[in-house]
Write a protein that holds these residues in place. Structure first.
Motif, mmCIF file in Angstrom:
data_model
loop_
_atom_site.group_PDB
_atom_site.id
_atom_site.type_symbol
_atom_site.label_atom_id
_atom_site.label_comp_id
_atom_site.label_asym_id
_atom_site.label_seq_id
_atom_site.Cartn_x
_atom_site.Cartn_y
_atom_site.Cartn_z
ATOM 1 N N GLU A 123 27.354 -25.461 -20.112
ATOM 2 C CA GLU A 123 27.318 -24.778 -21.400
ATOM 3 C C GLU A 123 28.541 -23.887 -21.597
ATOM 4 O OE1 GLU A 123 24.892 -24.908 -23.864
ATOM 5 O OE2 GLU A 123 23.886 -26.506 -22.771
ATOM 6 N N THR A 124 29.158 -23.463 -20.496
ATOM 7 C CA THR A 124 30.253 -22.496 -20.583
ATOM 8 C C THR A 124 31.575 -22.982 -20.000
ATOM 9 O OG1 THR A 124 29.570 -21.479 -18.498
ATOM 10 C CG2 THR A 124 28.659 -20.540 -20.531
ATOM 11 N N LYS A 125 31.602 -24.115 -19.310
ATOM 12 C CA LYS A 125 32.819 -24.586 -18.638
ATOM 13 C C LYS A 125 33.227 -25.976 -19.122
ATOM 14 C CE LYS A 125 33.511 -21.241 -15.676
ATOM 15 N NZ LYS A 125 34.648 -20.360 -15.821
ATOM 16 N N ALA A 126 34.546 -26.145 -19.205
ATOM 17 C CA ALA A 126 35.124 -27.438 -19.550
ATOM 18 C C ALA A 126 36.345 -27.666 -18.667
ATOM 19 C CB ALA A 126 35.527 -27.472 -21.022
ATOM 20 N N ILE A 127 36.694 -28.928 -18.484
ATOM 21 C CA ILE A 127 37.860 -29.281 -17.674
ATOM 22 C C ILE A 127 38.796 -30.110 -18.542
ATOM 23 C CG2 ILE A 127 38.696 -30.482 -15.619
ATOM 24 C CD1 ILE A 127 35.926 -30.073 -14.418
ATOM 25 N N ARG A 128 40.079 -29.749 -18.502
ATOM 26 C CA ARG A 128 41.099 -30.505 -19.227
ATOM 27 C C ARG A 128 41.784 -31.477 -18.275
ATOM 28 N NH1 ARG A 128 42.061 -29.182 -24.479
ATOM 29 N NH2 ARG A 128 41.387 -27.099 -25.039
ATOM 30 N N PHE A 129 42.124 -32.637 -18.820
ATOM 31 C CA PHE A 129 42.825 -33.688 -18.084
ATOM 32 C C PHE A 129 44.016 -34.142 -18.918
ATOM 33 C CE2 PHE A 129 38.431 -33.799 -16.798
ATOM 34 C CZ PHE A 129 38.477 -33.996 -15.432
ATOM 35 N N ASP A 130 45.081 -34.563 -18.251
ATOM 36 C CA ASP A 130 46.231 -35.101 -18.977
ATOM 37 C C ASP A 130 45.953 -36.553 -19.373
ATOM 38 O OD1 ASP A 130 46.742 -36.737 -16.729
ATOM 39 O OD2 ASP A 130 48.414 -35.496 -16.044
ATOM 40 N N LYS A 131 46.925 -37.182 -20.015
ATOM 41 C CA LYS A 131 46.744 -38.548 -20.523
ATOM 42 C C LYS A 131 46.467 -39.561 -19.428
ATOM 43 C CE LYS A 131 51.706 -39.627 -20.638
ATOM 44 N NZ LYS A 131 51.736 -40.416 -19.429
ATOM 45 N N ASP A 132 46.878 -39.236 -18.194
ATOM 46 C CA ASP A 132 46.672 -40.138 -17.064
ATOM 47 C C ASP A 132 45.384 -39.860 -16.302
ATOM 48 O OD1 ASP A 132 49.145 -41.481 -17.519
ATOM 49 O OD2 ASP A 132 50.181 -39.782 -16.592
ATOM 50 N N GLY A 133 44.621 -38.866 -16.761
ATOM 51 C CA GLY A 133 43.362 -38.545 -16.104
ATOM 52 C C GLY A 133 43.477 -37.537 -14.982
ATOM 53 N N ASN A 134 44.622 -36.877 -14.869
ATOM 54 C CA ASN A 134 44.791 -35.841 -13.845
ATOM 55 C C ASN A 134 44.254 -34.517 -14.362
ATOM 56 O OD1 ASN A 134 46.334 -37.528 -12.003
ATOM 57 N ND2 ASN A 134 47.946 -37.412 -13.547
ATOM 58 N N SER A 142 34.521 -20.753 -24.265
ATOM 59 C CA SER A 142 34.845 -19.736 -25.280
ATOM 60 C C SER A 142 36.348 -19.652 -25.552
ATOM 61 C CB SER A 142 34.324 -18.370 -24.848
ATOM 62 O OG SER A 142 34.951 -17.969 -23.643
ATOM 63 N N SER A 143 37.193 -20.139 -24.646
ATOM 64 C CA SER A 143 38.641 -20.079 -24.855
ATOM 65 C C SER A 143 39.173 -21.262 -25.651
ATOM 66 C CB SER A 143 39.369 -20.009 -23.502
ATOM 67 O OG SER A 143 39.278 -21.257 -22.846
#
Length: 153
Positions: A123-134, A142-143
């Motif tokens: 509910e509060t955390k997300a993970i970003r990945f680049d176009k290659d899945g890294n 919230s950010s």
């Protein structure tokens, strides 16, 4: 929040299946030409304005997408909710290995800088990945740009 995101995604897909589409001509004149050029053949599901930005929910091919445009009609980004099993395998493997049992709703985000992915793991955390899945970073939900989030909830 993830339940809300899933529910809203279902609503968009359901509306699409009913062919309850608006037409591109219903978009503001500042947005219409850019939308029609960038998303040829897309069927508009809904349009709304948030904080001076134009948000268009539409179906193109078999995907429901959300695109944002600035006040002058310039394209900002497109957000696509990915179905399970359609994200790059590297992302799905990362989530399975590092966040086992987490939902991992994944969005593909396309903008002028390229393509990235955002996976909601709680509910509060997300993970970003680049176009290659890294994996590039873990962040608080919230950010994340609220305008972008509102189009994918």
């Amino acid at each position: 929040m993830l339940k809300f995101i899933s529910s809203l995604s279902f609503v968009f897909i359901f509306l699409g299946s009913l062919n309850a589409f608006a037409v591109a001509q219903d978009l503001p004149s500042s947005v219409q030409p850019t939308f029609e050029q960038k998303f040829t053949g897309a069927k508009v599901i809904s349009y709304h304005e948030i904080n001076g930005e134009h948000n268009v929910i539409f179906q193109q091919e078999n995907e429901v997408k959300s695109a944002r445009f600035d006040a002058s009609g310039k394209w900002i980004d497109t957000i696509i909710s990915l179905n399970p099993g359609t994200a790059p395998s590297k992302i799905e493997e990362y989530i399975a290995s590092n966040h086992a049992g987490k939902n991992g709703h994944i969005r593909r985000i396309e903008n002028a800088q390229g393509t990235t992915f955002l996976a909601f793991i709680s509910e509060t955390k997300a993970i970003r990945f680049d176009k290659d899945g890294n994996m590039t970073k873990e962040e608080d939900v919230s950010s994340i740009d609220e305008a972008a989030l509102s189009t994918i909830k």
